[in-house]
Write a protein that holds these residues in place. Structure first.
Motif, PDB file in Angstrom:
ATOM      1  N   ASN A 157      53.497  17.963  37.857  1.00  0.00           N
ATOM      2  CA  ASN A 157      54.796  17.608  38.286  1.00  0.00           C
ATOM      3  C   ASN A 157      55.921  18.436  37.866  1.00  0.00           C
ATOM      4  OD1 ASN A 157      53.734  15.481  39.569  1.00  0.00           O
ATOM      5  ND2 ASN A 157      54.418  13.904  38.171  1.00  0.00           N
ATOM      6  N   ASP A 158      56.004  18.713  36.485  1.00  0.00           N
ATOM      7  CA  ASP A 158      56.813  19.728  36.008  1.00  0.00           C
ATOM      8  C   ASP A 158      56.860  21.159  36.504  1.00  0.00           C
ATOM      9  OD1 ASP A 158      58.067  17.672  34.168  1.00  0.00           O
ATOM     10  OD2 ASP A 158      56.707  18.412  32.794  1.00  0.00           O
ATOM     11  N   VAL A 164      44.973  11.742  31.246  1.00  0.00           N
ATOM     12  CA  VAL A 164      45.205  12.073  32.865  1.00  0.00           C
ATOM     13  C   VAL A 164      46.690  12.105  33.425  1.00  0.00           C
ATOM     14  CG1 VAL A 164      44.743  11.244  34.986  1.00  0.00           C
ATOM     15  CG2 VAL A 164      42.993  11.147  33.168  1.00  0.00           C
ATOM     16  N   LEU A 165      47.356  11.111  32.727  1.00  0.00           N
ATOM     17  CA  LEU A 165      48.877  11.127  33.055  1.00  0.00           C
ATOM     18  C   LEU A 165      49.624  12.139  32.570  1.00  0.00           C
ATOM     19  CD1 LEU A 165      49.460   7.324  32.376  1.00  0.00           C
ATOM     20  CD2 LEU A 165      49.393   8.139  34.682  1.00  0.00           C
ATOM     21  N   ARG A 166      49.226  12.695  31.378  1.00  0.00           N
ATOM     22  CA  ARG A 166      49.917  13.978  30.815  1.00  0.00           C
ATOM     23  C   ARG A 166      49.546  15.032  31.634  1.00  0.00           C
ATOM     24  NH1 ARG A 166      48.298  13.360  24.391  1.00  0.00           N
ATOM     25  NH2 ARG A 166      49.937  11.875  23.680  1.00  0.00           N
ATOM     26  N   SER A 176      51.548  28.148  41.137  1.00  0.00           N
ATOM     27  CA  SER A 176      50.574  27.616  41.965  1.00  0.00           C
ATOM     28  C   SER A 176      49.253  27.828  41.226  1.00  0.00           C
ATOM     29  CB  SER A 176      50.516  28.389  43.319  1.00  0.00           C
ATOM     30  OG  SER A 176      51.802  28.213  44.038  1.00  0.00           O
ATOM     31  N   ASP A 177      48.833  29.039  40.715  1.00  0.00           N
ATOM     32  CA  ASP A 177      47.655  29.042  40.137  1.00  0.00           C
ATOM     33  C   ASP A 177      47.544  27.912  39.014  1.00  0.00           C
ATOM     34  OD1 ASP A 177      47.017  31.010  42.132  1.00  0.00           O
ATOM     35  OD2 ASP A 177      47.462  32.607  40.507  1.00  0.00           O
ATOM     36  N   ASN A 178      48.547  27.665  38.232  1.00  0.00           N
ATOM     37  CA  ASN A 178      48.533  26.819  37.124  1.00  0.00           C
ATOM     38  C   ASN A 178      48.517  25.406  37.384  1.00  0.00           C
ATOM     39  OD1 ASN A 178      49.102  28.124  33.875  1.00  0.00           O
ATOM     40  ND2 ASN A 178      49.846  29.331  35.694  1.00  0.00           N
ATOM     41  N   ILE A 179      48.885  24.989  38.798  1.00  0.00           N
ATOM     42  CA  ILE A 179      48.915  23.797  39.368  1.00  0.00           C
ATOM     43  C   ILE A 179      47.598  23.615  39.688  1.00  0.00           C
ATOM     44  CG2 ILE A 179      49.669  22.405  41.074  1.00  0.00           C
ATOM     45  CD1 ILE A 179      52.463  23.659  40.906  1.00  0.00           C
ATOM     46  N   LYS A 180      47.042  24.534  40.446  1.00  0.00           N
ATOM     47  CA  LYS A 180      45.599  24.531  40.763  1.00  0.00           C
ATOM     48  C   LYS A 180      44.643  24.063  39.516  1.00  0.00           C
ATOM     49  CE  LYS A 180      45.785  26.815  45.069  1.00  0.00           C
ATOM     50  NZ  LYS A 180      45.339  28.081  45.720  1.00  0.00           N
ATOM     51  N   LEU A 181      44.918  24.949  38.326  1.00  0.00           N
ATOM     52  CA  LEU A 181      44.096  24.827  37.219  1.00  0.00           C
ATOM     53  C   LEU A 181      44.265  23.317  36.621  1.00  0.00           C
ATOM     54  CD1 LEU A 181      42.629  26.276  34.946  1.00  0.00           C
ATOM     55  CD2 LEU A 181      44.508  26.993  33.843  1.00  0.00           C
ATOM     56  N   GLN A 223      55.470  21.806  39.549  1.00  0.00           N
ATOM     57  CA  GLN A 223      55.962  21.888  41.082  1.00  0.00           C
ATOM     58  C   GLN A 223      57.463  21.677  41.040  1.00  0.00           C
ATOM     59  OE1 GLN A 223      53.873  21.877  43.664  1.00  0.00           O
ATOM     60  NE2 GLN A 223      55.571  21.963  44.604  1.00  0.00           N
ATOM     61  N   GLN A 224      58.032  21.196  40.144  1.00  0.00           N
ATOM     62  CA  GLN A 224      59.497  21.183  40.061  1.00  0.00           C
ATOM     63  C   GLN A 224      59.903  22.738  39.735  1.00  0.00           C
ATOM     64  OE1 GLN A 224      61.292  18.828  36.851  1.00  0.00           O
ATOM     65  NE2 GLN A 224      63.378  19.888  37.102  1.00  0.00           N
ATOM     66  N   LEU A 225      59.520  23.336  38.915  1.00  0.00           N
ATOM     67  CA  LEU A 225      59.668  24.821  38.516  1.00  0.00           C
ATOM     68  C   LEU A 225      59.501  25.623  39.847  1.00  0.00           C
ATOM     69  CD1 LEU A 225      58.440  24.997  34.799  1.00  0.00           C
ATOM     70  CD2 LEU A 225      60.896  24.824  35.585  1.00  0.00           C
ATOM     71  N   LYS A 226      58.367  25.210  40.430  1.00  0.00           N
ATOM     72  CA  LYS A 226      58.057  26.183  41.542  1.00  0.00           C
ATOM     73  C   LYS A 226      59.198  26.011  42.744  1.00  0.00           C
ATOM     74  CE  LYS A 226      54.715  27.174  45.157  1.00  0.00           C
ATOM     75  NZ  LYS A 226      53.019  26.770  45.759  1.00  0.00           N
ATOM     76  N   GLU A 227      59.580  24.618  42.979  1.00  0.00           N
ATOM     77  CA  GLU A 227      60.647  24.437  43.977  1.00  0.00           C
ATOM     78  C   GLU A 227      61.751  24.823  43.541  1.00  0.00           C
ATOM     79  OE1 GLU A 227      60.420  20.008  44.468  1.00  0.00           O
ATOM     80  OE2 GLU A 227      58.508  20.164  45.453  1.00  0.00           O
TER      81      GLU A 227
END
Length: 407
Positions: A177-178, A169-171, A142-147, A180-184
């Motif tokens: 997305n990757d 930006v796309l990268r 979660s912290d890395n997604i925010k970063l 978020q998938q790992l988190k789920e």
């Protein structure tokens, strides 16, 4: 019970749970009280102990009644019917030997309770640490997604001024997305481990488990007393089994001794109508003593040989298990040392990665940021953070194994 309290103390010493997290000691106590496997072994122990009352008996008293269809004539009259009673008694000390044997079996069965409780404590603790590691990894993601969202904002600003491309930006978005998938995926794994934990507690699978927010490896490891391994319940059980075979052999020797029987026959005699004398129609009372001797029975010699072989087998089993436990203990000690090394290395690398991140942020201020480097550094940070969490989890998991074997 003393060993259990010692392990509770060690768990409490290793770390303190903060906030609303459930105390591990409390959870272990609840599991010990409610776990069906523990209850199963306790009932088995009670059942075996109850056998003491079963073996504390003598053979059934024999009663017999016979009626003379053709009445035999004697000097004092015709015999009409016969009543007999007989009681066989085992050799002196046989019943006590039976009680000692059953008591020895119960003592061996009691060790199953001690072993099961130790294993349950270790399983609950390890499952708890797995839940902690999973939750900590989710928080890191979660912290890395925010970063990455912050970096995406920076990239969009750079695109507007022509200092970055839309590909950057796309990268960044794909990387989010990757993660978020790992988190789920971790969330689903958490639910599966939570089910395992609740089953150990013997409660509903859906009950939420609250774990500690942060765990740190202590500065100094607790002292390990390897000598305690020799008196581990798994090994003590073999000693108890050996003793039960000794008691079995003593019982076998007693049962190979003669049995003594006492009895009484009563024969009803009719009066002779054609004669008149003092013993006319006098009933017959005959006390009896009998002895049962196993002269031609090889059963007891065979049992003695079987007991001797079983004792040898138990000794080999004990040595085999001791060697196995020594291997497990040595591996746990070395793995715990490795966990500390991994944690220290990950901490150093993470610090350097954060320094590199700060350099990139300063580069952004001067307009020369490279978002490929940003992704590389972010990936390294995540790797080192995950390694830290795994090292902490492994440290405590190995500690539970060491506690299981040496306390």
């Amino acid at each position: 019970m003393k060993h259990i309290k010692t392990i509770f103390f060690l768990f409490s010493f290793l770390f303190c749970l903060k906030g609303n997290a459930q105390q591990l000691e409390t959870l272990i106590d609840e599991a010990l009280e409610n776990n069906p496997e523990i209850q199963k072994f306790e009932l088995q122990y009670k059942r075996v102990s109850e056998k003491v009352n079963e073996v504390n008996t003598i053979p059934n008293t024999e009663f017999g009644v016979g009626y003379f269809v053709s009445e035999p004539e004697t000097r004092t009259g015709a015999q009409r019917f016969k009543v007999s009673v007989k009681q066989m008694l085992p050799w002196f000390g046989t019943i006590t030997s039976r009680e000692d044997y059953v008591t020895a079996l119960a003592d061996a069965k009691y060790e199953d309770i001690v072993i099961a409780k130790r294993k349950l404590m270790a399983s609950v603790s390890q499952s708890y640490y797995n839940l902690y590691a999973n939750q900590a990894k989710q928080q890191i993601l979660s912290d890395n997604i925010k970063l990455l969202e912050t970096y995406e904002t920076m990239a969009l600003t750079s695109v507007e001024v022509g200092k970055a491309s839309a590909v950057d930006v796309l990268r960044l978005q794909m990387r989010q997305n990757d993660l978020q998938q790992l988190k789920e995926v971790l969330q689903q794994q958490f639910l599966a481990e939570q089910t395992n934990f609740n089953n150990l507690m013997n409660r509903e699978n859906t009950i939420e488990v609250s774990v500690v927010d942060s765990l740190q490896i202590p500065v100094q490891d607790f002292e390990i007393n390897s000598e305690n391994l020799s008196i581990h319940p798994e090994l003590v059980k073999f000693d108890k089994l050996y003793q039960s075979v000794e008691k079995s052999e003593l019982l076998n020797q007693k049962e190979s001794s003669p049995m003594i029987g006492f009895g009484l026959d009563y024969i009803n005699v009719s009066e002779r109508p054609d004669m008149n004398f003092s013993d006319n129609g006098k009933d017959i009372v005959m006390p009896m003593v009998s002895v049962s001797i196993p002269i031609f029975n090889k059963k007891y010699k065979s049992i003695s040989k079987q007991n001797e072989l079983e004792q040898q087998e138990i000794n080999y089993q004990k040595q085999e298990r001791l060697n196995s436990l020594k291997t497990v203990l040595d591996k746990a000690i070395n793995d715990r040392i490795s966990a500390r090394i991994s944690h220290n290395t990950a901490s150093k690398n993470l610090k350097q990665a954060k320094d590199a991140e700060q350099s990139l942020i300063k580069s952004y201020e001067t307009g020369t940021i490279d978002f490929n480097d940003v992704l590389d550094i972010q990936e390294l940070q995540l790797k080192f953070q995950i390694n830290q969490i795994e090292a902490v989890k492994n440290y405590y998991v190995q500690s539970t194994i060491i506690n299981y074997l040496t306390n």
